[in-house]
Every structure is written in structure tokens, then in C-alpha cells.
Design a protein around this motif. Structure first.
Motif, PDB file in Angstrom:
ATOM      1  N   ASP A   1       1.327   9.182  -5.811  1.00  9.51           N
ATOM      2  CA  ASP A   1       1.503  10.693  -5.465  1.00  9.51           C
ATOM      3  C   ASP A   1       2.475  11.185  -6.482  1.00  9.51           C
ATOM      4  O   ASP A   1       2.491  12.506  -7.101  1.00  9.51           O
ATOM      5  CB  ASP A   1       2.241  11.016  -4.026  1.00  9.51           C
ATOM      6  N   HIS A   2       3.741  10.633  -6.919  1.00 11.52           N
ATOM      7  CA  HIS A   2       4.590  10.771  -7.763  1.00 11.52           C
ATOM      8  C   HIS A   2       4.000  11.172  -9.300  1.00 11.52           C
ATOM      9  O   HIS A   2       4.170  12.022  -9.780  1.00 11.52           O
ATOM     10  CB  HIS A   2       5.763   9.918  -7.980  1.00 11.52           C
ATOM     11  N   TRP A   3       3.180  10.280  -9.728  1.00  9.34           N
ATOM     12  CA  TRP A   3       2.625  10.458 -10.799  1.00  9.34           C
ATOM     13  C   TRP A   3       1.410  11.607 -10.869  1.00  9.34           C
ATOM     14  O   TRP A   3       1.333  12.034 -11.873  1.00  9.34           O
ATOM     15  CB  TRP A   3       1.600   9.130 -11.342  1.00  9.34           C
ATOM     16  N   LEU A   4       0.792  11.567  -9.622  1.00  8.99           N
ATOM     17  CA  LEU A   4      -0.248  12.826  -9.843  1.00  8.99           C
ATOM     18  C   LEU A   4       0.498  14.013  -9.846  1.00  8.99           C
ATOM     19  O   LEU A   4       0.115  15.071 -10.654  1.00  8.99           O
ATOM     20  CB  LEU A   4      -0.938  12.725  -8.456  1.00  8.99           C
ATOM     21  N   ALA A   5       1.897  14.310  -9.359  1.00 10.75           N
ATOM     22  CA  ALA A   5       2.575  15.418  -9.272  1.00 10.75           C
ATOM     23  C   ALA A   5       3.007  15.793 -10.518  1.00 10.75           C
ATOM     24  O   ALA A   5       3.081  16.773 -11.106  1.00 10.75           O
ATOM     25  CB  ALA A   5       3.696  15.183  -8.396  1.00 10.75           C
ATOM     26  N   LEU A   6       3.436  14.531 -11.298  1.00 13.20           N
ATOM     27  CA  LEU A   6       3.819  14.811 -12.815  1.00 13.20           C
ATOM     28  C   LEU A   6       2.838  15.365 -13.669  1.00 13.20           C
ATOM     29  O   LEU A   6       2.942  15.749 -14.800  1.00 13.20           O
ATOM     30  CB  LEU A   6       4.294  13.336 -13.569  1.00 13.20           C
ATOM     31  N   MET A   7       1.638  14.928 -13.319  1.00 14.80           N
ATOM     32  CA  MET A   7       0.397  15.538 -14.063  1.00 14.80           C
ATOM     33  C   MET A   7      -0.127  16.521 -13.411  1.00 14.80           C
ATOM     34  O   MET A   7      -1.346  17.200 -13.858  1.00 14.80           O
ATOM     35  CB  MET A   7      -0.745  14.431 -13.899  1.00 14.80           C
ATOM     36  N   GLY A   8       0.879  17.424 -12.362  1.00  8.40           N
ATOM     37  CA  GLY A   8       0.258  18.807 -12.065  1.00  8.40           C
ATOM     38  C   GLY A   8      -0.869  18.629 -10.939  1.00  8.40           C
ATOM     39  O   GLY A   8      -1.675  19.637 -10.875  1.00  8.40           O
ATOM     40  N   LEU A   9      -1.092  17.406 -10.149  1.00 10.21           N
ATOM     41  CA  LEU A   9      -2.268  17.267  -9.381  1.00 10.21           C
ATOM     42  C   LEU A   9      -1.524  17.019  -7.991  1.00 10.21           C
ATOM     43  O   LEU A   9      -2.261  16.283  -7.211  1.00 10.21           O
ATOM     44  CB  LEU A   9      -3.115  16.179  -9.772  1.00 10.21           C
ATOM     45  N   GLU A  10      -0.577  17.459  -7.689  1.00  9.62           N
ATOM     46  CA  GLU A  10       0.100  17.133  -6.262  1.00  9.62           C
ATOM     47  C   GLU A  10      -0.885  17.410  -5.037  1.00  9.62           C
ATOM     48  O   GLU A  10      -0.826  16.558  -4.165  1.00  9.62           O
ATOM     49  CB  GLU A  10       1.306  17.603  -6.078  1.00  9.62           C
ATOM     50  N   ASP A  11      -1.629  18.761  -5.298  1.00  8.46           N
ATOM     51  CA  ASP A  11      -2.485  18.913  -4.362  1.00  8.46           C
ATOM     52  C   ASP A  11      -3.745  18.169  -4.319  1.00  8.46           C
ATOM     53  O   ASP A  11      -4.877  18.469  -3.467  1.00  8.46           O
ATOM     54  CB  ASP A  11      -2.799  20.604  -4.309  1.00  8.46           C
TER      55      ASP A  11
ATOM     56  N   GLU B   1       2.837   5.971  -2.695  1.00 10.62           N
ATOM     57  CA  GLU B   1       4.237   6.868  -3.068  1.00 10.62           C
ATOM     58  C   GLU B   1       4.303   7.119  -4.423  1.00 10.62           C
ATOM     59  O   GLU B   1       4.281   8.135  -5.088  1.00 10.62           O
ATOM     60  CB  GLU B   1       5.429   6.481  -2.189  1.00 10.62           C
ATOM     61  N   LYS B   2       3.932   6.053  -5.244  1.00 10.07           N
ATOM     62  CA  LYS B   2       3.898   6.171  -6.602  1.00 10.07           C
ATOM     63  C   LYS B   2       3.136   6.833  -7.259  1.00 10.07           C
ATOM     64  O   LYS B   2       2.969   7.618  -8.294  1.00 10.07           O
ATOM     65  CB  LYS B   2       4.325   4.464  -7.089  1.00 10.07           C
TER      66      LYS B   2
ATOM     67  N   ARG C   1       0.798  -1.413  -0.085  1.00 12.46           N
ATOM     68  CA  ARG C   1       0.062   0.048   0.102  1.00 12.46           C
ATOM     69  C   ARG C   1       0.785   1.288  -0.061  1.00 12.46           C
ATOM     70  O   ARG C   1       0.692   2.210  -0.743  1.00 12.46           O
ATOM     71  CB  ARG C   1      -0.858  -0.278   1.150  1.00 12.46           C
ATOM     72  N   ARG C   2       1.933   1.374   0.996  1.00 10.59           N
ATOM     73  CA  ARG C   2       2.510   2.571   1.008  1.00 10.59           C
ATOM     74  C   ARG C   2       3.614   2.911  -0.322  1.00 10.59           C
ATOM     75  O   ARG C   2       3.279   4.092  -0.669  1.00 10.59           O
ATOM     76  CB  ARG C   2       3.627   2.230   2.091  1.00 10.59           C
TER      77      ARG C   2
END
Lengths: 250, 253
Positions: free
Chosen positions: A105-115, A102-103, A97-98
């Protein structure tokens, strides 16, 4: 990477598709263009195993786990947050799960969706949901990406932006892609070659055109390329069955 | 002041208060016959007396036990049968006509039969509440699974999910939404079953007291009991709504 040989698909009566042959080479971007109802989606459904063809075969150089499918609808689980949706495929494939979170979150950040990881799909805009769906598929690091008119529901500006982001990723990672669309301009600006499907029933591959626009590409700039207009005209002729009366030179 | 009045709950409470005041005034002016329509103050007095002498507790205990036991058993049975029918076509063929028939009839007509089979004690009331709730929940679960969004099923399948993942990630949450959406109705049905069961034949419970009040033409006691039942059901409705909003926060977020 992907070879479709003599694919015939039907829903009980007359075949929708008949004898479809197409190929996507490793690292190449192919578009399958066709009128609405011609059975474009059925080709992708057969490749992913969601549907069984009446005859013909699908050959993949990679295992099914390395094939990503981006649907027309974002099809996110409404009861899962953006993070949980992105992590879902990773969890299914056995990631703890962890690590999966984490992965994700990394991909959401790459898509500009970190928040936006903790938000549910209904709290996101159409463009944001589409980005989450893209992150969900790309997080699995597929070698072959299948896309079924993934940006059809987005407005022109969001659509151009999201297409550009995805195109950038595909070019950087040398992914093989098969994009199903009825949008001629999208097909040309994104692809290396375009297959044109005739009107169904018994739709067949009518033509295959190569796109001579260098990579990396800019979706908007591609439309100014000297080969864009003539190819658009040829695709129009293929689809409509008659020569275009409009001058497409841009 | 205006902001305060903007709240629906405040407006509803004020409307209810106005109705009670008008009712009380009409009674005191002698316009309403107290034999048929006793004043709210008389009803309140009866309610107070019911709690003061402590007699009401055994009746509340009986009705609540029957309603909550029927609700719990009905939810469990409805969910189990709904899942089984949706996942086993043969079972669906057998169960569907029975459930459609049970759904079509006013199920409270089964009350006398349950009294004959199970006696006048708690079991017959629980059985009636159970049948009322189980049929409702069965259709919620059965329809929930049958009408589950196929795009989500295909999404999970293309991500590599098998039958177990589909049940956990798609079917159970989808069905939970349907069941929780019907929870308030189920609470109402459970109380209907318990009270009607007691009304038909019993020695305890709010339904028994209602039957007693009716046979003695005691309108004050009848209205007091109706108010009491409404009050408790409203509290349970509020609890069910809180639970729904908490568990389905993705829908209300």
C-alpha cells in the motif's frame, strides 16, 4: 555493481551476441541501445539468470535478491489485485502477509495509486499497470535495477510522466540501473552513459558514450541541454553506420 | 417498457413463450398430429403426473447421482492426469495418445462395454460420465499448463519464486481458469454420460424412462422427459456460471 565480460549468447545457431563487455558502476544509470533484434533483451536475461550464455560471465556485487527486473510488458498476475501483485515479491521473500500488504500500500501510494490497491490489472489503464509493476520491483528495494524497454507500450505523455517518476526515485535512492532501449532520446535523457550495440547476428558493443547532463534531471528539460543534440547525432551515426543527414540541434 | 425489453433474458423468455403458444395453437387446430407432436398442455399434464405419483423421484435420484458422481470423479481424474502429464514428460508420452484417441471417438460407444464390465446398476453410468468429463478436463488442464503465459512465469522467477510458488501463483490459477471455462461443457457431458448409460441398460433413471417411452411410442412422455432434463441441466449451467463468475472475478470485474 554489474560487470558483463565476454558474453556470447545464441539460440542454437549463429550467436546473437558475441563478446559483450559492459559495466554499471554503483549509483550509475547505464543504457544499452541497439536496433530491434540485436539481442539487447538477451543481455538482461543472462544477468537475471533467465538464460544461460554460451560463454562469458556476469559478475554482480550484490546478491540476486537485490536485483530488480522491470519487464517490457507489465506481466502482472491477472488474478491478483494491484496490492497482491506488489506484495507478491515481498511474500516470496518471507514477509508476513500483513506487513507485505502494508508495504505494498505504501508503494502504491508513492506511485499515486493509493485508491487502486483492490483493483485487478484489467481494471487499470496501461500507465497504472506500469506503475504497479514499478512498485512491485521497487518494493523489494533493489540495489540494481534492470529495465527492458519498460515504457515502450505507453503513449508519449504517460511515458514521460512515468519515466520522470522512476528517474526521480533512482536519483534519490542512488540505484544502479541498466536500461535496455531502442529509443535514443530516452537513453540520453535518463542515463549517465550509453552503450551502443551493433546490428546482430554477432552483435557487439560498438561504442560507449558518456552523458554530460547534471542530475537531478527533468526528462523534457534534458532535451534542451546543449550536449543532447550532438550526442543524439553520434548515437544515430553509431546505430545506422553512416553520418546523420538531419540536424539534431534542438 | 422498452427498458424492460432491453434485457436479453426477457427477450429470450418471450420468444420461448411465443413458440409454446404457436405450438399449442397448431395442436388445438388439428394441424399437428398429437401422436407425433403432442400439445405443450398434454406434455405439461404428463410432467405433472410424473411428479404427482412420486415415481419420478427415484429416476431423478439415479440420474443425478450418476451425473454428479461422474462429474466429480471426472474433474478429479482429469485434473490429476493433466497436471501429472504436463509436469512429467514420460507420462505425457504415454497418456497423450490414449487421450487423443478417446477424444477422437464418440465416447458414448463405450457404454455397452461398461455395462458388460460393471453391470446395469449405477457404476456403469458413473463410469461413462467420468470418461466423458475426464478427457475434456485432461486437455483443459494439460493445455492450460503447456500454454501458461511464460511472461508470468519469468516475472515470478525474477521476484525469487521457485517451483512451489510458480505452481501456487501461476499454474494453479491459470489452469483453474481453463477448467472453470469448461465447467458448463463438463456438466452437459456428465448428464450425457448418465442418460446414455441408462438408455443402453438400466432399471432406473431418466434415460431408462426415455427408453421406455420410446419403446411404447409415447411422444408425450418422451418430450416431458426431454424438457425435464433440459430444465435441470439449465439450472446446473446457471450454477456453474455463477461459480465461474465468482471464482474468476478478476476476469469479469
Amino acid at each position: 555493481m554489474l560487470r558483463v565480460r565476454g558474453l556470447t549468447v545464441g539460440y542454437g545457431g549463429e550467436p546473437v551476441l558475441e563478446g559483450i563487455d559492459l559495466e554499471v558502476e554503483a549509483g550509475k544509470f547505464a543504457a544499452l541501445l541497439g536496433p530491434s533484434g540485436s539481442g539487447k533483451t538477451s543481455v538482461l536475461r543472462c544477468v537475471t539468470g533467465l538464460m544461460r550464455p554460451q560463454s562469458g560471465r556476469v559478475e554482480l556485487d550484490v546478491p540476486p535478491t537485490e536485483v530488480g527486473f522491470l519487464f517490457q510488458d507489465d506481466a502482472l498476475l491477472p488474478w491478483r489485485t494491484a496490492r497482491q501483485n506488489v506484495a507478491l515479491g515481498l511474500r516470496i521473500r518471507g514477509a508476513p502477509r500483513r506487513a507485505a500488504d502494508e508495504k505494498a500500500d505504501h508503494w502504491l501510494a508513492l506511485m499515486g495509486l493509493e485508491d487502486f490497491g483492490g483493483r485487478f490489472p484489467r481494471q487499470l489503464s496501461g500507465g497504472q499497470r506500469k506503475r504497479v509493476a514499478i512498485a512491485q520491483v521497487l518494493a523489494l528495494e533493489p540495489k540494481l535495477l534492470l529495465m527492458d524497454e519498460p515504457f515502450a507500450a505507453l503513449d508519449a505523455i504517460v511515458r514521460t510522466r512515468v519515466t520522470q517518476e522512476l528517474l526521480g526515485w533512482v536519483e534519490r535512492e542512488h540505484l544502479s540501473v541498466l536500461l535496455v532501449t531502442h529509443d535514443l532520446e530516452e537513453a540520453i535523457s535518463a542515463s549517465d552513459f550509453v552503450y551502443v550495440l551493433s546490428q546482430g547476428p554477432r552483435a557487439r558493443i560498438r561504442a560507449r558514450h558518456e552523458v554530460h547532463i547534471a542530475r537531478p534531471r527533468n526528462v523534457l528539460e534534458s532535451r534542451r541541454h546543449p550536449t543532447f543534440g550532438p550526442l543524439l547525432r553520434r548515437l544515430w551515426d553509431d546505430l545506422s553506420g553512416e553520418p546523420a543527414s538531419v540536424d539534431y540541434a534542438l | 417498457m422498452k427498458r424492460w425489453l432491453d434485457r436479453v433474458a426477457v427477450r429470450r423468455s418471450l420468444a420461448l413463450l411465443a413458440l409454446v403458444i404457436v405450438w399449442e395453437a397448431l395442436s388445438r387446430l388439428g394441424i399437428l398430429n398429437p401422436f407425433y407432436v403432442p400439445a405443450p398442455s398434454a406434455v405439461a399434464k404428463v410432467l405433472g403426473a410424473l411428479f404427482a405419483d412420486g415415481q419420478i423421484w427415484q429416476h431423478l435420484d439415479a440420474t443425478f447421482t450418476a451425473a454428479l458422481a461422474g462429474l466429480t470423479a471426472g474433474l478429479a481424474l482429469g485434473i490429476a492426469l493433466g497436471f501429472a502429464a504436463a509436469l512429467t514428460p514420460l507420462l505425457a508420452e504415454l497418456l497423450e495418445p490414449v487421450m487423443i484417441l478417446l477424444n477422437a471417438i464418440p465416447r458414448v460407444i463405450l457404454a455397452p462395454l461398461f455395462v458388460i464390465w460393471l453391470g446395469i446398476e449405477l457404476a456403469s453410468k458413473i463410469a461413462l460420465a467420468l470418461v466423458l468429463v475426464a478427457v475434456l478436463v485432461f486437455f483443459a488442464v494439460y493445455s492450460g499448463i503447456k500454454e501458461v503465459d511464460q511472461r508470468l512465469v519469468e516475472r515470478v522467477r525474477t521476484l525469487g519464486g521457485g517451483r512451489r510458488v510458480l505452481i501456487r501463483e501461476v499454474y494453479v490459477p491459470s489452469v483453474s481458469a481453463w477448467v472453470l471455462g469448461n465447467l458448463k461443457v463438463a456438466v452437459g457431458f456428465a448428464f450425457t454420460g448418465a442418460v446414455v448409460g441408462e438408455f443402453v441398460a438400466s432399471s432406473r433413471g431418466l434415460g431408462y424412462l426415455l427408453q421406455f417411452a420410446q419403446s411404447t411410442y409415447n411422444a408425450s412422455l418422451t418430450i416431458a422427459l426431454i424438457v425435464l432434463i433440459m430444465g435441470f441441466v439449465l439450472i446446473l449451467f446457471a450454477a456453474a456460471e455463477r461459480l465461474e463468475r465468482r471464482l474468476l472475478r478478476w476476469r469479469y470485474a
